[in-house]
Design an enzyme around this catalytic site. Structure first.
Site, mmCIF file in Angstrom:
data_model
loop_
_atom_site.group_PDB
_atom_site.id
_atom_site.type_symbol
_atom_site.label_atom_id
_atom_site.label_comp_id
_atom_site.label_asym_id
_atom_site.label_seq_id
_atom_site.Cartn_x
_atom_site.Cartn_y
_atom_site.Cartn_z
ATOM 1 N N GLU A 91 -5.427 1.298 2.443
ATOM 2 C CA GLU A 91 -5.170 0.207 3.375
ATOM 3 C C GLU A 91 -5.247 0.655 4.819
ATOM 4 O O GLU A 91 -5.763 -0.067 5.685
ATOM 5 C CB GLU A 91 -3.790 -0.408 3.090
ATOM 6 N N GLU A 92 -4.726 1.835 5.113
ATOM 7 C CA GLU A 92 -4.652 2.280 6.511
ATOM 8 C C GLU A 92 -6.020 2.510 7.146
ATOM 9 O O GLU A 92 -6.126 2.623 8.369
ATOM 10 C CB GLU A 92 -3.816 3.563 6.615
ATOM 11 N N HIS B 19 4.035 2.649 13.140
ATOM 12 C CA HIS B 19 3.139 3.790 13.288
ATOM 13 C C HIS B 19 3.731 4.900 14.149
ATOM 14 O O HIS B 19 3.033 5.824 14.555
ATOM 15 C CB HIS B 19 1.760 3.372 13.813
ATOM 16 N N ASP C 106 3.452 -6.398 3.452
ATOM 17 C CA ASP C 106 3.279 -5.312 4.413
ATOM 18 C C ASP C 106 4.245 -5.552 5.570
ATOM 19 O O ASP C 106 4.767 -6.653 5.736
ATOM 20 C CB ASP C 106 1.833 -5.266 4.898
ATOM 21 N N HIS D 292 0.820 -1.219 0.000
ATOM 22 C CA HIS D 292 0.000 0.000 0.000
ATOM 23 C C HIS D 292 0.850 1.263 0.000
ATOM 24 O O HIS D 292 1.842 1.370 0.723
ATOM 25 C CB HIS D 292 -1.026 -0.004 1.127
ATOM 26 N N ASP E 146 6.121 1.599 6.658
ATOM 27 C CA ASP E 146 4.824 0.951 6.496
ATOM 28 C C ASP E 146 3.975 1.857 5.588
ATOM 29 O O ASP E 146 3.449 2.860 6.069
ATOM 30 C CB ASP E 146 4.172 0.764 7.868
#
Length: 342
Positions: free
Chosen positions: A219-220, A319, A239, A68, A185
């Protein structure tokens, strides 16, 4: 299987520099499309904004892989009386890590303002709770680099609720092979796939089956790959792999996820990936991620009939201020190569 680490780092640096929180991915998709078009592949962009790359294989069977392009971010929620902005999260940012970060606010009419994300108690010389107040969306704001001290003045800047607030990736590649940046990510996986596509072209390698590559853009927030443009027998999401607590994965490994919050991944496909990694003596780890979901999860929830699996490079501090290593990229690249072309 010769992994081109310099190409990988080059494209990773390029796309990390392009702001692309979920819903604001057009520029990043255009850059990735430009790179893939330059290799000579057939590409298309869906109405939703996902980039599709079609790779012709030796058989009529079709498999898929994805990564993504979208990242975490913020949007403007409203205005405070002193002219600063309140915000809402896009995805699962760890807000305490954003205290003091520089950012950009993009308006719908092409204006870009710089600013800083701050706690509502930003000075230890003024606020007794400067070190203890919660860092959350109720206690943080964006201070613009503009002379404004009222809600009305800020509104005249053409900043509206829903405008995107993008914070800096702070990318650093060390001489020791570490990759330090926000948004590894999943731009790290995007770059791994780009390096593999280039390798196939440069070496005239034809995959065993047709390959549908999807670079997804939502995606998130959970629905990146809910729609598949073609029917596939199986799909592997690429991922980030998680690191910490009782997990085996490190920043040097390719992670193979057996189960996440959506349930177990396909047992046979996951076993095949483990066997490929073992047979090639790759550094890999098999783990369970109970607070994780992938594009494969979204596709299966939407009713797509396929086997699904999840792999990716080990990434620490996900994150937040993330870190990985070039070895994790190489191990992931090699596993993908084995899966697609032996």
């Amino acid at each position: 299987m010769n992994f081109n680490g310099e190409f990988f780092k080059g494209v990773l640096g390029e796309i990390l520099a392009i702001d692309s929180p979920t819903g604001f991915t057009k520029a990043a998709v255009a850059k990735v499309k430009e790179i893939v078009d330059g290799m000579g592949y057939e590409t298309s962009v869906t109405k939703k904004g996902n980039l599709i790359v079609s790779v012709k294989g030796k058989s009529d069977r079709t498999v898929g892989i994805s990564a993504h392009i979208d990242t975490l971010g913020l949007v403007v929620r409203g205005y405070r009386g002193d002219g600063t902005l309140t915000f809402s999260k896009v995805g699962g940012s760890i807000l305490p890590t954003l205290d003091g970060e520089y950012c950009k606010v993009y308006t719908r009419w092409g204006k870009v303002y710089t600013g800083t994300i701050l706690s509502n108690s930003p000075s230890s010389h003024v606020y007794t709770d400067a070190g203890s107040v919660a860092r959350d969306d109720k206690n943080m704001h964006v201070k613009l680099d503009v002379e404004t001290d009222s809600k009305e003045q800020t509104q005249k800047l053409d900043i509206l609720p829903g405008d995107f607030i993008c914070y800096e990736p702070k990318t650093v590649f060390t001489d020791t092979g570490f990759l330090k940046s926000r948004f590894l990510d999943d731009k790290m996986s995007v770059s791994i796939i780009l390096a593999l596509l280039k390798h196939f072209k440069d070496n005239n390698i034809t995959p065993e089956h047709n390959v549908c590559v999807i670079f997804s853009t939502y995606e998130e927030v959970g629905h990146g790959m809910a729609h598949l443009p073609v029917e596939v027998d199986e799909f592997v999401a690429v991922d980030m792999g998680c690191i910490g607590d009782d997990l085996s994965c490190t920043e040097f490994d390719v992670s193979i996820c057996a189960k996440d919050s959506s349930g177990p991944y396909d047992y046979e496909l996951t076993t095949r990936l483990i066997d490929l990694a073992k047979g090639a003596n790759l550094n890999f780890a098999v783990d369970i991620y109970p607070m994780y979901g992938s594009d494969v999860s979204a596709a299966q929830r939407a009713g797509n009939d396929m086997k699904g699996a999840l792999i990716g490079p080990g990434v620490a501090a996900s994150h937040g201020m993330e870190r990985s290593h070039i070895k994790a990229a190489e191990n992931t690249w090699k596993l993908l190569h084995l899966y697609l072309a032996k």
